[in-house]
Motif scaffolding. Structure first.
Motif, PDB file in Angstrom:
ATOM      1  N   ASN A  49     -22.992  12.824  16.129  1.00 19.87           N
ATOM      2  CA  ASN A  49     -23.796  11.661  16.606  1.00 19.87           C
ATOM      3  C   ASN A  49     -22.890  10.465  16.714  1.00 19.87           C
ATOM      4  O   ASN A  49     -23.529   9.433  17.077  1.00 19.87           O
ATOM      5  N   GLU A  50     -21.654  10.333  16.049  1.00 19.68           N
ATOM      6  CA  GLU A  50     -20.895   9.198  16.228  1.00 19.68           C
ATOM      7  C   GLU A  50     -20.563   8.740  17.713  1.00 19.68           C
ATOM      8  O   GLU A  50     -20.177   9.744  18.316  1.00 19.68           O
ATOM      9  N   LYS A  51     -20.373   7.569  17.805  1.00 24.37           N
ATOM     10  CA  LYS A  51     -20.243   7.015  19.384  1.00 24.37           C
ATOM     11  C   LYS A  51     -18.869   7.244  19.626  1.00 24.37           C
ATOM     12  O   LYS A  51     -18.676   7.815  20.747  1.00 24.37           O
ATOM     13  N   TYR A  52     -17.801   7.650  18.827  1.00 23.92           N
ATOM     14  CA  TYR A  52     -16.552   7.846  19.183  1.00 23.92           C
ATOM     15  C   TYR A  52     -16.341   9.139  19.852  1.00 23.92           C
ATOM     16  O   TYR A  52     -15.285   9.801  20.645  1.00 23.92           O
ATOM     17  N   PHE A  53     -17.250  10.403  19.235  1.00 30.15           N
ATOM     18  CA  PHE A  53     -17.197  11.510  19.647  1.00 30.15           C
ATOM     19  C   PHE A  53     -17.976  11.990  20.895  1.00 30.15           C
ATOM     20  O   PHE A  53     -19.325  11.918  20.626  1.00 30.15           O
ATOM     21  N   THR A  54     -17.267  12.361  22.025  1.00 35.55           N
ATOM     22  CA  THR A  54     -17.944  12.974  23.049  1.00 35.55           C
ATOM     23  C   THR A  54     -17.263  14.360  23.232  1.00 35.55           C
ATOM     24  O   THR A  54     -16.396  14.767  23.231  1.00 35.55           O
ATOM     25  N   THR A  55     -18.376  15.218  24.206  1.00 35.66           N
ATOM     26  CA  THR A  55     -17.835  16.358  24.491  1.00 35.66           C
ATOM     27  C   THR A  55     -18.148  16.672  26.228  1.00 35.66           C
ATOM     28  O   THR A  55     -19.326  16.175  26.795  1.00 35.66           O
ATOM     29  N   ARG A  56     -16.947  17.027  26.799  1.00 31.44           N
ATOM     30  CA  ARG A  56     -17.413  17.304  27.976  1.00 31.44           C
ATOM     31  C   ARG A  56     -18.483  18.399  28.238  1.00 31.44           C
ATOM     32  O   ARG A  56     -18.514  19.678  27.776  1.00 31.44           O
ATOM     33  N   ARG A  57     -19.482  18.112  29.242  1.00 33.29           N
ATOM     34  CA  ARG A  57     -20.807  18.741  29.305  1.00 33.29           C
ATOM     35  C   ARG A  57     -20.735  19.925  30.550  1.00 33.29           C
ATOM     36  O   ARG A  57     -21.346  20.987  30.300  1.00 33.29           O
ATOM     37  N   LEU A  58     -19.760  19.731  31.369  1.00 33.61           N
ATOM     38  CA  LEU A  58     -19.705  20.739  32.345  1.00 33.61           C
ATOM     39  C   LEU A  58     -18.070  21.012  32.426  1.00 33.61           C
ATOM     40  O   LEU A  58     -17.118  19.964  32.769  1.00 33.61           O
ATOM     41  N   SER A  59     -17.511  22.172  32.675  1.00 32.97           N
ATOM     42  CA  SER A  59     -16.462  22.550  33.053  1.00 32.97           C
ATOM     43  C   SER A  59     -16.474  23.902  33.906  1.00 32.97           C
ATOM     44  O   SER A  59     -17.106  24.875  33.728  1.00 32.97           O
ATOM     45  N   LEU A  60     -15.336  23.931  34.775  1.00 37.36           N
ATOM     46  CA  LEU A  60     -15.170  24.800  35.703  1.00 37.36           C
ATOM     47  C   LEU A  60     -13.810  25.443  35.726  1.00 37.36           C
ATOM     48  O   LEU A  60     -12.897  24.866  35.460  1.00 37.36           O
ATOM     49  N   HIS A  61     -13.589  26.903  35.654  1.00 39.87           N
ATOM     50  CA  HIS A  61     -12.354  27.507  35.274  1.00 39.87           C
ATOM     51  C   HIS A  61     -12.388  28.747  36.403  1.00 39.87           C
ATOM     52  O   HIS A  61     -13.142  29.437  36.410  1.00 39.87           O
ATOM     53  N   VAL A  62     -11.407  28.656  37.149  1.00 44.27           N
ATOM     54  CA  VAL A  62     -11.113  29.863  38.366  1.00 44.27           C
ATOM     55  C   VAL A  62      -9.844  30.305  38.148  1.00 44.27           C
ATOM     56  O   VAL A  62      -8.830  29.716  37.923  1.00 44.27           O
ATOM     57  N   GLY A  63      -9.646  31.643  38.149  1.00 41.42           N
ATOM     58  CA  GLY A  63      -8.328  32.253  37.988  1.00 41.42           C
ATOM     59  C   GLY A  63      -8.183  33.716  38.198  1.00 41.42           C
ATOM     60  O   GLY A  63      -8.986  34.240  38.862  1.00 41.42           O
ATOM     61  N   VAL A  64      -7.089  34.201  38.237  1.00 38.79           N
ATOM     62  CA  VAL A  64      -6.536  35.584  38.081  1.00 38.79           C
ATOM     63  C   VAL A  64      -6.342  36.213  37.023  1.00 38.79           C
ATOM     64  O   VAL A  64      -5.863  35.654  36.089  1.00 38.79           O
ATOM     65  N   SER A  65      -6.415  37.682  37.070  1.00 39.57           N
ATOM     66  CA  SER A  65      -6.151  38.374  35.926  1.00 39.57           C
ATOM     67  C   SER A  65      -5.392  39.539  36.331  1.00 39.57           C
ATOM     68  O   SER A  65      -5.353  40.186  37.471  1.00 39.57           O
ATOM     69  N   PHE A  66      -4.702  40.050  35.429  1.00 44.27           N
ATOM     70  CA  PHE A  66      -3.670  41.260  35.636  1.00 44.27           C
ATOM     71  C   PHE A  66      -3.760  42.367  34.531  1.00 44.27           C
ATOM     72  O   PHE A  66      -3.911  41.992  33.180  1.00 44.27           O
ATOM     73  N   ARG A  67      -3.855  43.424  34.846  1.00 44.61           N
ATOM     74  CA  ARG A  67      -3.938  44.664  33.839  1.00 44.61           C
ATOM     75  C   ARG A  67      -2.808  45.209  33.787  1.00 44.61           C
ATOM     76  O   ARG A  67      -2.242  46.109  34.394  1.00 44.61           O
ATOM     77  N   LEU A  68      -2.043  44.659  32.628  1.00 47.17           N
ATOM     78  CA  LEU A  68      -0.535  45.141  32.648  1.00 47.17           C
ATOM     79  C   LEU A  68      -0.425  46.380  32.143  1.00 47.17           C
ATOM     80  O   LEU A  68       0.712  47.280  32.531  1.00 47.17           O
ATOM     81  N   ASP A  69      -1.300  47.241  31.427  1.00 48.95           N
ATOM     82  CA  ASP A  69      -1.078  48.529  31.128  1.00 48.95           C
ATOM     83  C   ASP A  69      -1.226  49.532  32.554  1.00 48.95           C
ATOM     84  O   ASP A  69      -0.653  50.508  32.385  1.00 48.95           O
TER      85      ASP A  69
END
Length: 248
Positions: A223-243
């Protein structure tokens, strides 16, 4: 585009910036996946199934380094505040008879975080014109995700994570409207935070290459004023099945 712009604008205005959750689709021993994502953070996510139900998870991420340069009494001063995180953990995974996929994991995380301040009044008892500050952190976490097979190698999932952060080594670069009020002993009282993340994800899990889009919300207990957290985040990516790609 407007929604994406709002997410990006608020990214640098928070001290803690959650990164992408590591949510692989693992099915059996030997599965090895690597994923890359971007938008609110740049992430490298690695998973290896050491048995038919146990996997090692690791990831590194950055939410972009902050730079601040100011002139004080004719002297130019610069400071940088990195935003990065690394995780390592163990997870239990299981594929159901209908193709749905469950994962539950625990692990350790560490890194650094920083944020900008602009025209904030009465911040820790001082009046600021501009500034930046940051801290290093350590964390333990638990996480879980459940993906439903919706057909044609597409999955829809709900993912969540609970982090307990402790942080130290605070560093700061402030320009004050009244420098006589500045105290070199600036130290926040609360050095911890319980941070929850909850997200939804759509994933394509091809034989060798996949893709995903993950939207997260986050909340914290500090609850301290200095501490804030980003409320929304978007992550878009690709994945690889190396096996599968290299026929392990």
């Amino acid at each position: 585009m407007y929604f994406l712009s709002v997410i990006l604008v608020f990214s640098s205005c928070n001290l803690y910036k959650p990164t992408a959750l590591n949510t692989p689709i693992l099915k059996e021993k030997g599965d090895l996946t690597v994923a890359l994502s971007t938008v609110n953070s740049t992430d490298l996510l690695v998973n290896y199934a050491v048995s038919d139900n146990i996997a090692i998870q690791a990831n590194v991420a950055t939410a972009y380094q902050l730079e601040i340069t100011s002139e004080v009494n004719g002297e130019e001063r610069s400071a940088s505040f990195p935003n990065y995180k690394y995780d390592i953990g163990l997870a239990y995974f299981n594929e159901t008879s209908t193709g749905d996929n469950l994962l539950v994991g625990v692990g350790y995380a560490g890194g650094e975080m920083g944020t900008l301040i602009n025209d904030e009044d009465d911040f820790v008892g001082l009046v600021l014109t501009e500034g930046a500050f940051g801290a290093s952190f350590n964390a333990g976490y638990i996480q879980s995700n459940y993906f439903i097979d919706i057909g044609d190698d597409f999955y829809f999932g709900i993912c969540g994570r609970l982090n307990y952060l402790t942080f130290n080594e605070f560093d700061y670069s402030f320009i004050f409207s009244d420098t006589s009020t500045f105290s070199e002993s600036f130290t926040p009282k609360d050095h911890s935070a319980l941070i929850g993340q909850l997200g939804a994800e759509i994933k394509y899990n091809g034989d060798k290459v996949g893709a995903f889009a993950q939207l997260n919300t986050a909340f914290d207990s500090n609850n301290e004023k200095y501490f804030t957290t980003r409320r929304l985040s978007l992550h878009v990516g690709v994945s690889f099945r190396l096996d599968e790609i290299f026929n392990f």
